[in-house]
Write a protein that holds these residues in place. Sequence first.
Motif, PDB file in Angstrom:
ATOM      1  N   ARG A  84       0.809  -1.216   0.000  1.00 50.56           N
ATOM      2  CA  ARG A  84       0.000   0.000   0.000  1.00 50.56           C
ATOM      3  C   ARG A  84       0.844   1.269   0.000  1.00 50.56           C
ATOM      4  O   ARG A  84       1.952   1.286   0.528  1.00 50.56           O
ATOM      5  CB  ARG A  84      -0.909   0.020   1.242  1.00 50.56           C
ATOM      6  N   LYS A  85       0.252   2.305  -0.558  1.00 48.42           N
ATOM      7  CA  LYS A  85       0.847   3.639  -0.518  1.00 48.42           C
ATOM      8  C   LYS A  85      -0.181   4.600   0.043  1.00 48.42           C
ATOM      9  O   LYS A  85      -1.375   4.456  -0.183  1.00 48.42           O
ATOM     10  CB  LYS A  85       1.244   4.090  -1.920  1.00 48.42           C
ATOM     11  N   CYS A  86       0.287   5.578   0.759  1.00 51.39           N
ATOM     12  CA  CYS A  86      -0.579   6.598   1.329  1.00 51.39           C
ATOM     13  C   CYS A  86      -1.119   7.490   0.208  1.00 51.39           C
ATOM     14  O   CYS A  86      -0.390   7.857  -0.718  1.00 51.39           O
ATOM     15  CB  CYS A  86       0.211   7.431   2.331  1.00 51.39           C
TER      16      CYS A  86
ATOM     17  N   CYS B 288      -2.045   7.329   5.762  1.00 55.16           N
ATOM     18  CA  CYS B 288      -1.290   6.792   6.894  1.00 55.16           C
ATOM     19  C   CYS B 288      -1.597   7.629   8.128  1.00 55.16           C
ATOM     20  O   CYS B 288      -2.131   8.739   8.029  1.00 55.16           O
ATOM     21  CB  CYS B 288       0.206   6.776   6.585  1.00 55.16           C
TER      22      CYS B 288
ATOM     23  N   ASP C 115       1.782   9.601  -1.313  1.00 51.53           N
ATOM     24  CA  ASP C 115       2.134   8.512  -2.219  1.00 51.53           C
ATOM     25  C   ASP C 115       3.407   7.797  -1.765  1.00 51.53           C
ATOM     26  O   ASP C 115       4.194   7.330  -2.552  1.00 51.53           O
ATOM     27  CB  ASP C 115       2.283   9.019  -3.652  1.00 51.53           C
ATOM     28  N   HIS C 116       3.625   7.775  -0.434  1.00 49.91           N
ATOM     29  CA  HIS C 116       4.769   7.053   0.096  1.00 49.91           C
ATOM     30  C   HIS C 116       4.305   5.670   0.581  1.00 49.91           C
ATOM     31  O   HIS C 116       3.151   5.479   0.919  1.00 49.91           O
ATOM     32  CB  HIS C 116       5.447   7.835   1.237  1.00 49.91           C
ATOM     33  N   GLU C 117       5.230   4.731   0.558  1.00 53.74           N
ATOM     34  CA  GLU C 117       4.892   3.370   0.958  1.00 53.74           C
ATOM     35  C   GLU C 117       4.673   3.283   2.458  1.00 53.74           C
ATOM     36  O   GLU C 117       5.343   3.953   3.229  1.00 53.74           O
ATOM     37  CB  GLU C 117       5.977   2.400   0.512  1.00 53.74           C
TER      38      GLU C 117
END
Length: 101
Positions: free
Chosen positions: A64-66, A88, A70-72
């Motif tokens: 998943r990415k936020c 997140c 768009d960070h993991e």
Amino acid sequence: MDWTEDFDSSLLDGDALNFLIEHNHVEGPAAGITKKVITHGLNSLTVKQRGVFKTYVVDEWLMRKCKCGDHEVEGDELIGLWVNEGYCSRCASRMEKDERR
């Protein structure tokens, strides 16, 4: 090549996997397989079980990415992502603070 050879096992956070089971995100055979991964590890699965786990847990929930940055997101931080509609915990908290201003 088996997908588990390149798989980052740090994604297999027990708290996150238990959350999926307890909140009925993973059900049926996939839930039983997930419990087995929690107690015995990924290598304890048969080839067929690995396929089920990859389809219903890894691909669906663990990669998943936020939505915000768009960070993991991985490990127990995934729980925040699941309960915050794709954000997140860090980004959700920041957005909440911004809304209060």
